[in-house]
Motif scaffolding. Structure first.
Motif, PDB file in Angstrom:
ATOM      1  N   ALA A  44       0.827  -1.213   0.000  1.00 32.28           N
ATOM      2  CA  ALA A  44       0.000   0.000   0.000  1.00 32.28           C
ATOM      3  C   ALA A  44       0.861   1.262   0.000  1.00 32.28           C
ATOM      4  CB  ALA A  44      -0.945  -0.009   1.194  1.00 32.28           C
ATOM      5  N   LEU A  45       1.911   1.293   0.826  1.00 35.01           N
ATOM      6  CA  LEU A  45       2.786   2.472   0.866  1.00 35.01           C
ATOM      7  C   LEU A  45       3.571   2.642  -0.436  1.00 35.01           C
ATOM      8  CD1 LEU A  45       4.074   2.333   4.553  1.00 35.01           C
ATOM      9  CD2 LEU A  45       2.479   3.978   3.558  1.00 35.01           C
ATOM     10  N   SER A  46       3.964   1.522  -1.039  1.00 38.01           N
ATOM     11  CA  SER A  46       4.653   1.596  -2.325  1.00 38.01           C
ATOM     12  C   SER A  46       3.731   2.166  -3.396  1.00 38.01           C
ATOM     13  CB  SER A  46       5.154   0.213  -2.745  1.00 38.01           C
ATOM     14  OG  SER A  46       6.144  -0.246  -1.858  1.00 38.01           O
ATOM     15  N   ASP A  47       2.488   1.717  -3.405  1.00 38.23           N
ATOM     16  CA  ASP A  47       1.530   2.274  -4.356  1.00 38.23           C
ATOM     17  C   ASP A  47       1.333   3.768  -4.122  1.00 38.23           C
ATOM     18  OD1 ASP A  47       1.092   0.036  -5.859  1.00 38.23           O
ATOM     19  OD2 ASP A  47      -1.031  -0.166  -5.382  1.00 38.23           O
ATOM     20  N   LEU A  48       1.217   4.156  -2.856  1.00 33.22           N
ATOM     21  CA  LEU A  48       1.076   5.574  -2.523  1.00 33.22           C
ATOM     22  C   LEU A  48       2.254   6.372  -3.083  1.00 33.22           C
ATOM     23  CD1 LEU A  48      -0.178   7.998  -0.937  1.00 33.22           C
ATOM     24  CD2 LEU A  48       1.183   7.222   1.019  1.00 33.22           C
ATOM     25  N   LEU A  49       3.461   5.885  -2.838  1.00 29.16           N
ATOM     26  CA  LEU A  49       4.663   6.556  -3.313  1.00 29.16           C
ATOM     27  C   LEU A  49       4.679   6.647  -4.843  1.00 29.16           C
ATOM     28  CD1 LEU A  49       7.583   7.642  -2.712  1.00 29.16           C
ATOM     29  CD2 LEU A  49       8.328   5.277  -2.962  1.00 29.16           C
ATOM     30  N   LEU A  50       4.371   5.543  -5.515  1.00 27.01           N
ATOM     31  CA  LEU A  50       4.410   5.511  -6.979  1.00 27.01           C
ATOM     32  C   LEU A  50       3.288   6.350  -7.600  1.00 27.01           C
ATOM     33  CD1 LEU A  50       5.342   1.755  -7.324  1.00 27.01           C
ATOM     34  CD2 LEU A  50       6.810   3.698  -7.917  1.00 27.01           C
ATOM     35  N   ILE A  51       2.116   6.318  -6.990  1.00 29.98           N
ATOM     36  CA  ILE A  51       0.998   7.136  -7.489  1.00 29.98           C
ATOM     37  C   ILE A  51       1.348   8.610  -7.381  1.00 29.98           C
ATOM     38  CG2 ILE A  51      -1.383   7.871  -6.991  1.00 29.98           C
ATOM     39  CD1 ILE A  51      -1.882   4.867  -6.169  1.00 29.98           C
ATOM     40  N   MET A  52       1.855   9.012  -6.221  1.00 35.56           N
ATOM     41  CA  MET A  52       2.208  10.414  -6.026  1.00 35.56           C
ATOM     42  C   MET A  52       3.360  10.824  -6.952  1.00 35.56           C
ATOM     43  SD  MET A  52      -0.013  11.493  -4.070  1.00 35.56           S
ATOM     44  CE  MET A  52      -1.333  10.592  -3.316  1.00 35.56           C
ATOM     45  N   ALA A  53       4.308   9.914  -7.165  1.00 33.54           N
ATOM     46  CA  ALA A  53       5.410  10.210  -8.090  1.00 33.54           C
ATOM     47  C   ALA A  53       4.884  10.399  -9.510  1.00 33.54           C
ATOM     48  CB  ALA A  53       6.443   9.088  -8.054  1.00 33.54           C
ATOM     49  N   GLY A  54       3.928   9.562  -9.906  1.00 35.64           N
ATOM     50  CA  GLY A  54       3.330   9.701 -11.234  1.00 35.64           C
ATOM     51  C   GLY A  54       2.591  11.009 -11.393  1.00 35.64           C
ATOM     52  N   ILE A  55       1.858  11.394 -10.364  1.00 41.72           N
ATOM     53  CA  ILE A  55       1.110  12.661 -10.405  1.00 41.72           C
ATOM     54  C   ILE A  55       2.075  13.846 -10.423  1.00 41.72           C
ATOM     55  CG2 ILE A  55      -0.464  14.143  -9.090  1.00 41.72           C
ATOM     56  CD1 ILE A  55      -1.862  11.550  -8.156  1.00 41.72           C
ATOM     57  N   ALA A  56       3.197  13.718  -9.728  1.00 39.35           N
ATOM     58  CA  ALA A  56       4.177  14.799  -9.680  1.00 39.35           C
ATOM     59  C   ALA A  56       4.975  14.932 -10.977  1.00 39.35           C
ATOM     60  CB  ALA A  56       5.130  14.586  -8.510  1.00 39.35           C
ATOM     61  N   GLY A  57       4.847  13.947 -11.875  1.00 35.53           N
ATOM     62  CA  GLY A  57       5.508  14.070 -13.176  1.00 35.53           C
ATOM     63  C   GLY A  57       6.577  13.048 -13.466  1.00 35.53           C
ATOM     64  N   LEU A  58       6.806  12.072 -12.579  1.00 37.54           N
ATOM     65  CA  LEU A  58       7.820  11.058 -12.831  1.00 37.54           C
ATOM     66  C   LEU A  58       7.479  10.231 -14.072  1.00 37.54           C
ATOM     67  CD1 LEU A  58      10.431   9.664 -11.903  1.00 37.54           C
ATOM     68  CD2 LEU A  58       9.022   8.112 -10.552  1.00 37.54           C
ATOM     69  N   GLY A  59       6.190  10.021 -14.301  1.00 35.75           N
ATOM     70  CA  GLY A  59       5.774   9.249 -15.470  1.00 35.75           C
ATOM     71  C   GLY A  59       6.271   9.863 -16.765  1.00 35.75           C
ATOM     72  N   ALA A  60       6.185  11.165 -16.881  1.00 36.60           N
ATOM     73  CA  ALA A  60       6.662  11.854 -18.086  1.00 36.60           C
ATOM     74  C   ALA A  60       8.180  11.722 -18.212  1.00 36.60           C
ATOM     75  CB  ALA A  60       6.257  13.318 -18.027  1.00 36.60           C
ATOM     76  N   LEU A  61       8.878  11.775 -17.087  1.00 40.77           N
ATOM     77  CA  LEU A  61      10.334  11.641 -17.098  1.00 40.77           C
ATOM     78  C   LEU A  61      10.751  10.235 -17.546  1.00 40.77           C
ATOM     79  CD1 LEU A  61      13.037  13.022 -16.395  1.00 40.77           C
ATOM     80  CD2 LEU A  61      12.770  12.116 -14.079  1.00 40.77           C
ATOM     81  N   VAL A  62      10.092   9.214 -17.010  1.00 47.55           N
ATOM     82  CA  VAL A  62      10.397   7.834 -17.384  1.00 47.55           C
ATOM     83  C   VAL A  62      10.071   7.602 -18.859  1.00 47.55           C
ATOM     84  CG1 VAL A  62       9.742   5.417 -17.005  1.00 47.55           C
ATOM     85  CG2 VAL A  62      10.141   6.919 -15.054  1.00 47.55           C
TER      86      VAL A  62
END
Length: 197
Positions: A44-62
């Motif tokens: 659950a915490l990993s999902d929280l971290l990854l979801i927030m990272a995606g919203i913050a723009g990590l998805g575009a960077l990757v």
């Protein structure tokens, strides 16, 4: 605001309910009643971290660096196929499947396996970081979308890990564990081969 939260909840639930490496592991730990709370918390915490990272723009960077996705894909494939082999061995060995009389896995081993199944799984990055991150950008309250998605993750992993105990009486026979491990082996192998192809 509520619409964004509910949209995030629904989107995450659709993505995480599918049987995958992480869900199979959480189910197995729940059935074995071994380190269930740490496993649920890590997922659950990993999902929280990854979801927030995606919203913050990590998805575009990757997405801008496809080599990163390729490396994650191959590492994930190797790990998933290795885990499939271990599950297949358990499915063929009745003595290791019985809940009683079996040495429990250490907390360290369980945590490391859970972390590997979470962070070496390319689907986590594709679904959680890229897809949910992109969908969240379409909502006026993207962080509430993320809160809804994170709530869905916590609810799902908690239900899967803790609720698995209700299945324990059905799975007291070694043959039932063989079937479960056989299914896990097939799912893991299919995911690993799918990543390679």
């Amino acid at each position: 605001m509520l619409a964004s939260t509910l949209a995030g909840f629904a989107a995450a639930l659709v993505l995480i309910v599918a049987i995958g490496a992480q869900n199979a592991f959480v189910l197995r730990q729940g059935l074995r009643r071994e380190h269930v709370l740490p496993v649920v918390a890590i997922c659950a915490l990993s999902d929280l971290l990854l979801i927030m990272a995606g919203i913050a723009g990590l998805g575009a960077l990757v997405a801008a660096h496809p080599v990163t996705v390729t490396v994650i894909r191959w590492a994930g494939a190797v790990f998933l196929i290795s885990y499939a082999v271990l599950a297949a061995k358990r499915a063929l060995t009745s003595s290791s499947l019985v809940v009683t009389g079996r040495a429990p896995a250490t907390l360290r081993t369980t945590v490391l396996t859970c972390l590997a199944l979470t962070y070496l799984n390319p689907h986590v990055y594709l679904d959680t970081v890229l897809l949910l991150g992109s969908v969240a950008q379409q909502h006026p309250h993207r962080w509430l979308f993320g809160a809804g998605a994170s709530t869905a993750s916590l609810l799902w992993f908690g239900t899967l890990g803790i609720g698995a105990r209700r299945l324990a009486p059905v799975l007291e026979k070694p043959s039932a564990w063989r079937i479960l491990d056989g299914v896990i082996a097939v799912v893991m192998a299919a995911l690993g081969i799918g990543l390679v192809l």
